[in-house]
Design a protein around this motif. Sequence first.
Motif, PDB file in Angstrom:
ATOM      1  N   TYR A  18       8.058  -1.006   6.141  1.00 31.64           N
ATOM      2  CA  TYR A  18       7.662   0.351   5.785  1.00 31.64           C
ATOM      3  C   TYR A  18       8.870   1.072   5.205  1.00 31.64           C
ATOM      4  O   TYR A  18       9.961   0.998   5.761  1.00 31.64           O
ATOM      5  N   SER A  39      10.123   4.884   3.507  1.00 25.98           N
ATOM      6  CA  SER A  39       9.848   6.278   3.208  1.00 25.98           C
ATOM      7  C   SER A  39      10.424   6.600   1.839  1.00 25.98           C
ATOM      8  O   SER A  39      11.574   6.262   1.546  1.00 25.98           O
ATOM      9  N   TYR A  66       6.118   9.894   0.346  1.00 27.20           N
ATOM     10  CA  TYR A  66       5.223   8.737   0.410  1.00 27.20           C
ATOM     11  C   TYR A  66       5.731   7.730   1.430  1.00 27.20           C
ATOM     12  O   TYR A  66       6.910   7.686   1.752  1.00 27.20           O
ATOM     13  N   ARG A  67       4.807   6.912   1.905  1.00 21.81           N
ATOM     14  CA  ARG A  67       5.156   5.783   2.767  1.00 21.81           C
ATOM     15  C   ARG A  67       4.635   4.539   2.084  1.00 21.81           C
ATOM     16  O   ARG A  67       3.449   4.430   1.755  1.00 21.81           O
ATOM     17  N   SER A 120       0.860  -1.187   0.000  1.00 21.55           N
ATOM     18  CA  SER A 120       0.000   0.000   0.000  1.00 21.55           C
ATOM     19  C   SER A 120       0.892   1.231   0.000  1.00 21.55           C
ATOM     20  O   SER A 120       2.035   1.198   0.458  1.00 21.55           O
ATOM     21  N   LEU A 121       0.366   2.294  -0.535  1.00 21.69           N
ATOM     22  CA  LEU A 121       1.114   3.536  -0.676  1.00 21.69           C
ATOM     23  C   LEU A 121       0.273   4.660  -0.088  1.00 21.69           C
ATOM     24  O   LEU A 121      -0.916   4.775  -0.398  1.00 21.69           O
ATOM     25  N   GLN A 122       0.895   5.460   0.785  1.00 20.33           N
ATOM     26  CA  GLN A 122       0.213   6.593   1.389  1.00 20.33           C
ATOM     27  C   GLN A 122       1.062   7.840   1.183  1.00 20.33           C
ATOM     28  O   GLN A 122       2.281   7.793   1.327  1.00 20.33           O
ATOM     29  N   GLU A 123       0.413   8.942   0.844  1.00 27.82           N
ATOM     30  CA  GLU A 123       1.122  10.203   0.689  1.00 27.82           C
ATOM     31  C   GLU A 123       1.376  10.803   2.069  1.00 27.82           C
ATOM     32  O   GLU A 123       0.522  10.740   2.954  1.00 27.82           O
ATOM     33  N   THR A 124       2.570  11.362   2.263  1.00 29.16           N
ATOM     34  CA  THR A 124       2.947  12.021   3.511  1.00 29.16           C
ATOM     35  C   THR A 124       3.389  13.444   3.201  1.00 29.16           C
ATOM     36  O   THR A 124       3.475  13.837   2.035  1.00 29.16           O
TER      37      THR A 124
END
Length: 66
Positions: free
Chosen positions: A32, A34, A19-20, A11-15
């Motif tokens: 995980y 970064s 991204y994470r 999964s990819l999440q914007e930070t």
Amino acid sequence: MAKLQPLETFSLQETEDGYRLLVSAVGGDNIYVSITSEQMDEIIDSLDTALTGEEEAAGEDFDDAD
């Protein structure tokens, strides 16, 4: 060297900083990572090249010139 394991999920999440990325292998632990925006651009370019075969085609053209 790390043992090669099949991918189970990602999964990819914007930070704020980019991204994470969460990656988990079948039977393995979650990892995980970064990723900066510049690194994400490089990943996208690499995936595009892998899917389209552009790099391979460019190498074939170069070989034909010899």
